[in-house]
Design an enzyme around this catalytic site. Structure first.
Site, PDB file in Angstrom:
ATOM      1  CB  ALA A  39     -34.521-160.006  18.537  1.00  0.00           C
ATOM      2  CG  ASP A  63     -34.060-159.874  22.514  1.00  0.00           C
ATOM      3  OD1 ASP A  63     -35.300-160.208  22.167  1.00  0.00           O
ATOM      4  OD2 ASP A  63     -33.815-160.810  23.420  1.00  0.00           O
ATOM      5  CE1 TYR A  99     -36.057-150.330  26.008  1.00  0.00           C
ATOM      6  CE2 TYR A  99     -34.250-151.681  27.373  1.00  0.00           C
ATOM      7  CZ  TYR A  99     -35.766-151.710  26.986  1.00  0.00           C
ATOM      8  OH  TYR A  99     -36.584-152.675  26.944  1.00  0.00           O
ATOM      9  NE  ARG A 138     -56.599-163.013  28.766  1.00  0.00           N
ATOM     10  CZ  ARG A 138     -56.968-161.703  28.737  1.00  0.00           C
ATOM     11  NH1 ARG A 138     -57.857-161.209  29.455  1.00  0.00           N
ATOM     12  NH2 ARG A 138     -56.941-161.111  27.481  1.00  0.00           N
ATOM     13  CG  ASN A 181     -51.191-160.537  21.530  1.00  0.00           C
ATOM     14  OD1 ASN A 181     -52.016-159.345  21.300  1.00  0.00           O
ATOM     15  ND2 ASN A 181     -50.824-161.268  20.703  1.00  0.00           N
ATOM     16  CB  THR A 206     -50.897-153.982  16.105  1.00  0.00           C
ATOM     17  OG1 THR A 206     -50.970-154.893  17.255  1.00  0.00           O
ATOM     18  CG2 THR A 206     -49.662-153.581  15.699  1.00  0.00           C
ATOM     19  CG  ASP A 250     -58.222-159.205  14.951  1.00  0.00           C
ATOM     20  OD1 ASP A 250     -58.169-160.506  15.654  1.00  0.00           O
ATOM     21  OD2 ASP A 250     -57.265-158.228  15.440  1.00  0.00           O
ATOM     22  CB  THR A 308     -55.541-158.060   7.056  1.00  0.00           C
ATOM     23  OG1 THR A 308     -55.114-158.278   5.794  1.00  0.00           O
ATOM     24  CG2 THR A 308     -54.817-158.901   8.016  1.00  0.00           C
ATOM     25  NE  ARG A 309     -55.043-163.696  11.793  1.00  0.00           N
ATOM     26  CZ  ARG A 309     -54.563-163.805  12.984  1.00  0.00           C
ATOM     27  NH1 ARG A 309     -55.186-163.194  13.903  1.00  0.00           N
ATOM     28  NH2 ARG A 309     -53.302-164.112  13.150  1.00  0.00           N
ATOM     29  CG  HIS A 318     -55.937-158.598  18.787  1.00  0.00           C
ATOM     30  ND1 HIS A 318     -56.054-158.968  17.530  1.00  0.00           N
ATOM     31  CD2 HIS A 318     -54.636-159.125  19.285  1.00  0.00           C
ATOM     32  CE1 HIS A 318     -55.157-159.895  17.270  1.00  0.00           C
ATOM     33  NE2 HIS A 318     -54.185-160.083  18.354  1.00  0.00           N
TER      34      HIS A 318
END
Length: 313
Positions: free
Chosen positions: A12, A36, A66, A89, A121, A144, A149, A151-152, A176
């Protein structure tokens, strides 16, 4: 009361609630269930949305666990851990993989038939992780990918040519992220190819197109530098994707799926054109790429594979 279109949202936070807001306002879901770790936050967000029913009609929004997702047709996953100061990373990826292991176990137990939409991500890596950890078919776990990207790119091209973005047909494929590619060989406005043509008095300018692609790649970084996160556009992307699935549209969208030989690429998740409907990811719609684009897509896949090979799955 029986609610037909129940959608679950795991997380959330900013992205999860942007998706919830878009789904609520567009009347896509009859029931939204917010899950959440911070139950109080989820309850507060649910109450806040519920108070706007006078403008959208009867919709149920509630916090849940859940187990409450048993009737959910679609579950959106936006949860994940943030990067710690000085953390590399790979360490972040492994911590998020551990979070996804717990989520996969819970969703397999309580919502085994639901289609999962991954928005956390790095979305391509985490889509692969969820496909690996979950017992459901890979087609029922989609990311997604480069929908945002894409639509950008269409938005920036529309601003450049002063046209409606819906008249711009252009795709971002691959990761992405920084290695994503624009398929310039098929980009067009109202059917007129962009490459090599003057459109509405604006001549084709390769340098300008490169600058637009750079803006697309840096968009998230620029937004985060100003407000700390991105949420509104991805929220609309998620609402569009949910509607596409619910209505069995078979719309062709650049979503993140696991490749099995397409473009000579295997065993990695990245975005290619896919027909999306009730079963999740449907048939692939291969788009002919020129040599440079094909090599760039291969490079993008190799970038993602290096991340995957370093994960503890």
């Amino acid at each position: 009361m029986l609610y037909q279109h129940t959608i679950g949202i795991i997380g959330a936070g900013q992205v999860g609630m942007a998706a919830a807001n878009a789904l609520f306002q567009q009347r896509i879901a009859n029931e939204l269930i917010l899950v959440d770790l911070d139950r109080n936050r989820a309850e507060g967000e649910a109450m806040d949305l519920m108070h706007a029913q006078g403008y959208v009609g009867r919709r149920r929004v509630r916090a849940g666990d859940y187990a409450d997702l048993a009737q959910a047709q679609i579950v959106i996953v936006t949860a994940g851990v943030g990067q710690r100061p000085g953390e590399d990373r790979l360490s972040l990826l492994n911590r998020n993989a551990a979070v996804f292991r717990q989520i996969a176990e819970q969703l397999d137990r309580h919502a085994p038939e639901a289609i999962l939409i991954i928005a956390s991500n790095p979305v391509d890596v985490l889509t692969y992780v969820m496909q690996t950890l979950s017992k459901r078919p890979h087609e029922q776990v989609i990311g997604t990918g480069t929908m945002l990207d894409t639509t950008r790119l269409r938005t920036l091209l529309a601003e450049h040519y002063m046209v409606d973005p819906r008249s711009v047909h252009a795709l971002i494929l691959g990761e992405h992220g920084d290695s994503e590619i624009a398929v310039w060989s098929h980009a067009n406005i109202g059917g007129t190819p962009i490459c090599g043509n003057s459109i509405l008095g604006k001549p084709y300018d390769p340098a300008q197109m490169d600058q637009i692609l750079t803006q697309v790649r840096r968009a998230a970084e620029e937004i985060i530098a100003r407000k700390g996160y991105t949420n509104w556009a991805i929220g609309l992307v998620l609402a569009h994707l949910v509607r596409t699935i619910q209505e069995d549209q078979n719309s062709v969208l650049p979503i993140s799926v696991r490749l099995a030989g397409e473009y000579g690429i295997e065993d990695v998740c990245l975005s290619i054109p896919v027909a999306v409907g009730l079963r999740g990811a449907g048939g692939r719609v291969p788009i002919p790429l020129n040599d440079a684009e094909r090599q760039a897509l291969t490079t993008s896949a190799e970038t993602l594979k290096r991340c995957l090979h370093s994960l503890d799955l």
